[in-house]
Design a protein around this motif. Structure first.
Motif, PDB file in Angstrom:
ATOM      1  N   LYS A 155      37.794  35.552  45.212  1.00 29.94           N
ATOM      2  CA  LYS A 155      39.147  36.103  45.161  1.00 29.94           C
ATOM      3  C   LYS A 155      39.928  35.438  44.035  1.00 29.94           C
ATOM      4  O   LYS A 155      39.691  34.280  43.693  1.00 29.94           O
ATOM      5  CB  LYS A 155      39.875  35.883  46.491  1.00 29.94           C
ATOM      6  N   ILE A 156      40.872  36.189  43.493  1.00 35.27           N
ATOM      7  CA  ILE A 156      41.699  35.693  42.394  1.00 35.27           C
ATOM      8  C   ILE A 156      43.164  35.978  42.693  1.00 35.27           C
ATOM      9  O   ILE A 156      43.516  37.076  43.137  1.00 35.27           O
ATOM     10  CB  ILE A 156      41.321  36.373  41.055  1.00 35.27           C
ATOM     11  N   VAL A 157      44.001  34.989  42.455  1.00 30.20           N
ATOM     12  CA  VAL A 157      45.439  35.208  42.340  1.00 30.20           C
ATOM     13  C   VAL A 157      45.767  35.056  40.862  1.00 30.20           C
ATOM     14  O   VAL A 157      45.406  34.055  40.235  1.00 30.20           O
ATOM     15  CB  VAL A 157      46.246  34.211  43.192  1.00 30.20           C
ATOM     16  N   LEU A 158      46.410  36.049  40.302  1.00 26.52           N
ATOM     17  CA  LEU A 158      46.718  36.072  38.875  1.00 26.52           C
ATOM     18  C   LEU A 158      48.199  35.767  38.682  1.00 26.52           C
ATOM     19  O   LEU A 158      49.055  36.376  39.338  1.00 26.52           O
ATOM     20  CB  LEU A 158      46.379  37.452  38.307  1.00 26.52           C
ATOM     21  N   VAL A 159      48.501  34.828  37.787  1.00 22.32           N
ATOM     22  CA  VAL A 159      49.893  34.431  37.574  1.00 22.32           C
ATOM     23  C   VAL A 159      50.283  34.562  36.103  1.00 22.32           C
ATOM     24  O   VAL A 159      49.477  34.353  35.206  1.00 22.32           O
ATOM     25  CB  VAL A 159      50.146  32.973  38.048  1.00 22.32           C
ATOM     26  N   ASP A 160      51.529  34.949  35.890  1.00 20.94           N
ATOM     27  CA  ASP A 160      52.142  35.007  34.559  1.00 20.94           C
ATOM     28  C   ASP A 160      51.517  36.064  33.656  1.00 20.94           C
ATOM     29  O   ASP A 160      51.697  36.027  32.445  1.00 20.94           O
ATOM     30  CB  ASP A 160      52.094  33.626  33.890  1.00 20.94           C
ATOM     31  N   THR A 161      50.780  36.995  34.213  1.00 18.64           N
ATOM     32  CA  THR A 161      50.251  38.126  33.445  1.00 18.64           C
ATOM     33  C   THR A 161      49.664  39.154  34.397  1.00 18.64           C
ATOM     34  O   THR A 161      49.268  38.826  35.513  1.00 18.64           O
ATOM     35  CB  THR A 161      49.158  37.687  32.454  1.00 18.64           C
ATOM     36  N   HIS A 162      49.631  40.394  33.966  1.00 17.98           N
ATOM     37  CA  HIS A 162      48.771  41.423  34.573  1.00 17.98           C
ATOM     38  C   HIS A 162      48.496  42.476  33.495  1.00 17.98           C
ATOM     39  O   HIS A 162      48.621  43.667  33.692  1.00 17.98           O
ATOM     40  CB  HIS A 162      49.372  42.023  35.845  1.00 17.98           C
ATOM     41  N   HIS A 163      48.063  41.945  32.335  1.00 19.70           N
ATOM     42  CA  HIS A 163      47.831  42.760  31.152  1.00 19.70           C
ATOM     43  C   HIS A 163      46.364  42.653  30.726  1.00 19.70           C
ATOM     44  O   HIS A 163      45.848  41.548  30.525  1.00 19.70           O
ATOM     45  CB  HIS A 163      48.728  42.299  30.004  1.00 19.70           C
ATOM     46  N   LYS A 164      45.724  43.772  30.562  1.00 19.49           N
ATOM     47  CA  LYS A 164      44.300  43.818  30.225  1.00 19.49           C
ATOM     48  C   LYS A 164      43.990  43.068  28.937  1.00 19.49           C
ATOM     49  O   LYS A 164      42.993  42.336  28.856  1.00 19.49           O
ATOM     50  CB  LYS A 164      43.848  45.272  30.102  1.00 19.49           C
ATOM     51  N   THR A 165      44.828  43.235  27.915  1.00 20.21           N
ATOM     52  CA  THR A 165      44.535  42.637  26.609  1.00 20.21           C
ATOM     53  C   THR A 165      44.652  41.119  26.612  1.00 20.21           C
ATOM     54  O   THR A 165      44.228  40.466  25.660  1.00 20.21           O
ATOM     55  CB  THR A 165      45.476  43.210  25.528  1.00 20.21           C
ATOM     56  N   GLN A 166      45.226  40.541  27.664  1.00 24.34           N
ATOM     57  CA  GLN A 166      45.398  39.092  27.730  1.00 24.34           C
ATOM     58  C   GLN A 166      44.335  38.406  28.584  1.00 24.34           C
ATOM     59  O   GLN A 166      44.371  37.189  28.763  1.00 24.34           O
ATOM     60  CB  GLN A 166      46.792  38.769  28.273  1.00 24.34           C
ATOM     61  N   LEU A 167      43.391  39.199  29.091  1.00 24.10           N
ATOM     62  CA  LEU A 167      42.348  38.668  29.966  1.00 24.10           C
ATOM     63  C   LEU A 167      40.984  38.811  29.303  1.00 24.10           C
ATOM     64  O   LEU A 167      40.793  39.673  28.440  1.00 24.10           O
ATOM     65  CB  LEU A 167      42.374  39.411  31.305  1.00 24.10           C
ATOM     66  N   PRO A 168      40.021  37.980  29.683  1.00 20.53           N
ATOM     67  CA  PRO A 168      38.713  38.013  29.017  1.00 20.53           C
ATOM     68  C   PRO A 168      37.914  39.269  29.333  1.00 20.53           C
ATOM     69  O   PRO A 168      38.118  39.918  30.366  1.00 20.53           O
ATOM     70  CB  PRO A 168      38.015  36.761  29.567  1.00 20.53           C
ATOM     71  N   ILE A 169      37.002  39.589  28.444  1.00 24.20           N
ATOM     72  CA  ILE A 169      36.094  40.716  28.663  1.00 24.20           C
ATOM     73  C   ILE A 169      35.260  40.435  29.912  1.00 24.20           C
ATOM     74  O   ILE A 169      34.785  39.322  30.124  1.00 24.20           O
ATOM     75  CB  ILE A 169      35.177  40.907  27.435  1.00 24.20           C
ATOM     76  N   GLY A 170      35.102  41.447  30.741  1.00 19.65           N
ATOM     77  CA  GLY A 170      34.335  41.280  31.968  1.00 19.65           C
ATOM     78  C   GLY A 170      35.142  40.741  33.132  1.00 19.65           C
ATOM     79  O   GLY A 170      34.572  40.386  34.172  1.00 19.65           O
ATOM     80  N   PHE A 171      36.456  40.678  32.985  1.00 20.94           N
ATOM     81  CA  PHE A 171      37.302  40.161  34.060  1.00 20.94           C
ATOM     82  C   PHE A 171      37.183  41.059  35.295  1.00 20.94           C
ATOM     83  O   PHE A 171      37.294  42.280  35.195  1.00 20.94           O
ATOM     84  CB  PHE A 171      38.758  40.102  33.604  1.00 20.94           C
TER      85      PHE A 171
END
Length: 321
Positions: free
Chosen positions: A88-104
């Protein structure tokens, strides 16, 4: 949002076969103090005897953040993340595809805490999303601690530093009364020394002693906009205008643009001393974009604005209007 997350069954997991211990709180690639403070604080808040949460970082940690963590004697988050094994993941300070690694693994995100506009909400089918237009995501996390009367002095100070960092000590256009009120409540419990605040901001200027290409790439984000894909680098530093060579900056920006296959690339340099922004364009197309965004009379490779501009408040909204 937070209440909904805590009310999920303890064995809830979006991935079959999970063991409930490969849970991570993450932010975007090369996160700032706000992102890392939120990751550390949320991991501590969510962890229990039955479930462990680990704060982790994609990429590197900046000198400002390292200074804050070291001064508070808080452990540096791990950078060792195997996405295939995450439960499980809690994501903070972003929810933008371009700011996350490939395969996220978007489907494993169960909660998002952010304060940025124009996110990719549809990518997160299992996530409860709290996204509020304020100065810092840390303000939202700090509110959770305060409402639950959790007195953790190092964590509260960490969140306080993050609020100051993201709002430039309440000089940036993004700060709100909510941020300031939360910061006051933090200081009532865990006062933050003014000298430490000054030393934190001094760390930002150290990046300009590096190669300019490295400096500009440290906080470089790509956005999908109505103009196409646009790269925007940002540095906030004391006395920035006297430390930047515009021609070298243009060359470094163009290199970043080429590497990311971008036609449009801008740099926003925030001078904390003079409380204004120096914006530089990588090429003629980027100059035209800069002129269009801010209705400038002339297209040039650099322009000084007599106020602080921020990427999230002054660039991203304009790029999507």
């Amino acid at each position: 949002m937070f209440v909904q997350l805590m009310l999920r069954p303890k064995d809830y997991c979006p991935r079959r076969g999970c063991n409930m211990n490969n849970n991570y709180v993450l932010s975007y690639i090369n996160p700032d103090t706000d992102g890392i403070a939120c990751a550390i604080s949320m991991a501590k808040l969510l962890s229990s005897k039955n479930e462990n949460w680990t704060p982790a970082v994609f990429g590197s940690i900046g000198k400002e953040t390292l200074f804050v963590l070291n001064s508070l004697e808080i452990s540096i988050p791990t950078t060792d993340i195997l996405l295939d094994e995450v439960d499980k993941i809690v994501l903070v300070d972003t929810h933008h595809k371009t700011q996350l690694p490939i395969g996220f693994p978007y489907d494993r995100v169960v909660s998002i805490i952010d304060h940025h506009p124009n996110g990719d909400e549809d990518l997160f089918p299992n996530a409860d999303i709290l996204n509020r237009k304020i100065g810092a995501a840390a303000s939202l996390v700090a509110e959770m601690y305060i409402k639950r009367k959790i007195v953790d002095i190092p964590i509260l100070k960490l969140l306080g530093f993050a609020i100051l960092s993201n709002t430039l000590n309440f000089c940036a256009p993004s700060w709100t009364e909510f941020d300031k009120n939360i910061f006051r409540k933090i200081c009532d419990i865990a006062p933050i020394d003014a000298e430490q605040i000054d030393r934190m901001f001094e760390q930002r200027s150290l990046i300009l002693k590096k190669d300019i290409y490295v400096a500009l790439g440290a906080d470089f984000k790509v956005f999908d906009t109505k103009f196409g894909r646009v790269g925007v680098s940002q540095i906030e530093a004391y006395n920035l205008e006297n430390m930047i060579d515009v021609s070298q900056c243009v060359d470094a920006l163009q290199r970043l643009a080429d590497e990311n296959e971008l036609d449009l690339c801008l740099f926003n340099g925030v001078d904390i001393r003079y409380k204004r922004s120096l914006v530089i364009a990588a090429n003629s197309q980027s100059q035209e974009l800069l002129s269009s965004l801010f209705r400038l009379d002339e297209c040039s490779e650099s322009h000084i604005f007599n106020r602080i501009l921020l990427r999230k408040t002054d660039f991203v909204p304009q790029l999507n209007m």
